[in-house]
Design an enzyme around this catalytic site. Structure first.
Site, PDB file in Angstrom:
ATOM      1  N   TRP A 198      33.998  30.480  38.765  1.00  0.00           N
ATOM      2  CA  TRP A 198      35.301  31.169  38.799  1.00  0.00           C
ATOM      3  C   TRP A 198      36.125  30.824  37.562  1.00  0.00           C
ATOM      4  CZ3 TRP A 198      34.822  35.029  41.749  1.00  0.00           C
ATOM      5  CH2 TRP A 198      34.139  34.949  42.969  1.00  0.00           C
TER       6      TRP A 198
ATOM      7  N   ASP B 164      44.206  28.219  39.626  1.00  0.00           N
ATOM      8  CA  ASP B 164      43.565  29.019  40.664  1.00  0.00           C
ATOM      9  C   ASP B 164      43.333  28.079  41.845  1.00  0.00           C
ATOM     10  OD1 ASP B 164      41.839  30.354  42.353  1.00  0.00           O
ATOM     11  OD2 ASP B 164      40.352  30.865  40.821  1.00  0.00           O
TER      12      ASP B 164
ATOM     13  N   LYS C  46      40.125  32.233  51.900  1.00  0.00           N
ATOM     14  CA  LYS C  46      39.475  30.945  52.099  1.00  0.00           C
ATOM     15  C   LYS C  46      40.253  30.090  53.116  1.00  0.00           C
ATOM     16  CE  LYS C  46      36.770  32.278  48.766  1.00  0.00           C
ATOM     17  NZ  LYS C  46      37.137  32.219  47.376  1.00  0.00           N
TER      18      LYS C  46
END
Ligand SMILES: *Cc1c(COP(=O)(O)O)cnc(C)c1O
Length: 357
Positions: free
Chosen positions: A99, A166, A190
């Protein structure tokens, strides 16, 4: 049979979130209408958005001078919105996994990108610590929890420039000193809500500094000024996020969640380290509290499929490792009860008994 949901994302949510959201979809606030068929500008929905925002601020202890906004497009759209809004000349990125890499790639479309450090050399099994953040960078971007590789930055870093994070997969899992960050973002799926809403916590004063023109929908200021109502926000995921935050508050807030998360992680890593047929994949001090990666020891490699079947037959769901690591990954987000972690540990113990040479 009871299912133990170790999915990495979308992933486990509190049962109350699911039940209450289902009720609101059938009949929202006793209105006789579904949450899905009312105006997002109605008084009833405005109060949902307000409560979600307020709970965000309260539970993360967000200081004044910051805005909380809810957008579409997932964390992946933030990979481009961040540089669009903040990168004038140069940005710094820490490369800790898939990511982080994707975020970095988008930034390169907007200006110079300095990769201050990378753990790619060891398949991202650790968090680099020795690096220098250029003091002339517009911001420094980190991925606090590396969902795929199972590493996590456990502290709030000191940065000489605006820190952007993030936090898709560890938001609300530990207390965060928001004042250290210029911008925090993440997809909801999540630790918060079903996919479809992205949260952004942004320090107001960092906006409006770049000289480029920004399309209206991609300009954070549009959403700050319009209170996430410039266009139709994802009402169902926002409602679910509110229920998750109510649940979190009722259960002692982020401090208490952190304590539970540490207990769960210690229990599982403890078994990985004790068990004679499994081993962890990451450097111990960087192990994630949210995503626990482990593999079979070399001499037991051929038993991987057997263990997966053994665990699946006992109700474990979603423990197959990501293809970039292999083996197993158990995601133990906020909503995961310790009983489920215990069930996985029991599986590992029982499999060891029947397999150990
Ligand atoms: C899942 C995840 C993403 C991607 O989120 P989307 O909402 O699917 O775009 C980004 N970063 C991290 C750390 C993630 O875990």
């Amino acid at each position: 049979m009871k299912k133990h949901n170790f999915n990495a994302g979308p992933s486990i949510l509190p049962q109350e979130t699911i039940t209450e959201t289902a009720k609101a979809i059938l009949d929202f606030n006793g209105s006789g209408l579904s949450l899905m068929e009312i105006s997002h500008r109605s008084k009833d929905f405005q109060s949902v958005l307000d409560e979600t925002t307020d709970l965000f601020k309260e539970l993360l202890n967000i200081p004044s001078g910051y805005s909380v906004i809810f957008l579409g497009g997932g964390a992946s759209l933030q990979f481009c919105m961040v540089p669009f809004n903040l990168l004038e000349k140069k940005a710094a990125y820490l490369n800790t996994g898939t990511w982080a890499n994707k975020a970095e790639k988008e930034a390169k479309l907007f200006g110079e990108v300095v990769e201050v450090a990378s753990s790619k050399d060891a398949n991202y099994n650790y968090i680099p610590k020795d690096y220098k953040i250029p003091s002339d960078a517009d911001y420094f971007h980190i991925t606090t929890n590396n969902t795929i590789f199972g590493t996590e930055i456990h502290t709030d870093l000191e940065s000489p420039v605006t820190l952007v994070a993030d936090m898709s997969s560890d938001i609300f899992s530990r207390p965060v000193d928001v004042s250290k960050y210029g911008l925090i973002y993440g997809g909801a799926q999540k630790n918060l809500a079903p996919a479809g809403v992205t949260f952004v916590v942004v320090k107001d004063e960092i906006l409006g500094k770049v000289t480029r023109k920004i399309p209206t929908m991609l300009d954070y200021r549009t959403h700050v000024e319009n209170g996430s109502m410039f266009n139709t926000p994802p009402v169902v995921p926002i409602y679910a996020a509110m229920e998750t935050l109510r649940w979190l508050k009722k259960n002692g807030g982020v401090e208490a969640a952190y304590k539970r998360n540490k207990e769960k992680a210690e229990m599982l890593y403890g078994e990985i380290d004790r068990n004679s047929i499994f081993k962890g994949t990451c450097q111990v001090e960087d192990r994630s509290l949210m995503n626990v990666c482990f593999v079979m020891k070399d001499e037991y490699k051929e038993y991987e499929a057997d263990f997966l079947k053994f665990a699946t037959d006992r109700g474990m769901v979603g423990i197959k490792g990501h293809r970039s690591v292999g083996g197993f990954r158990a995601s133990i987000y906020n909503a995961m009860p310790i009983e489920s972690v215990q069930a996985l540990v029991n599986c590992m113990k029982d499999f060891e008994k029947q397999t150990a040479k």
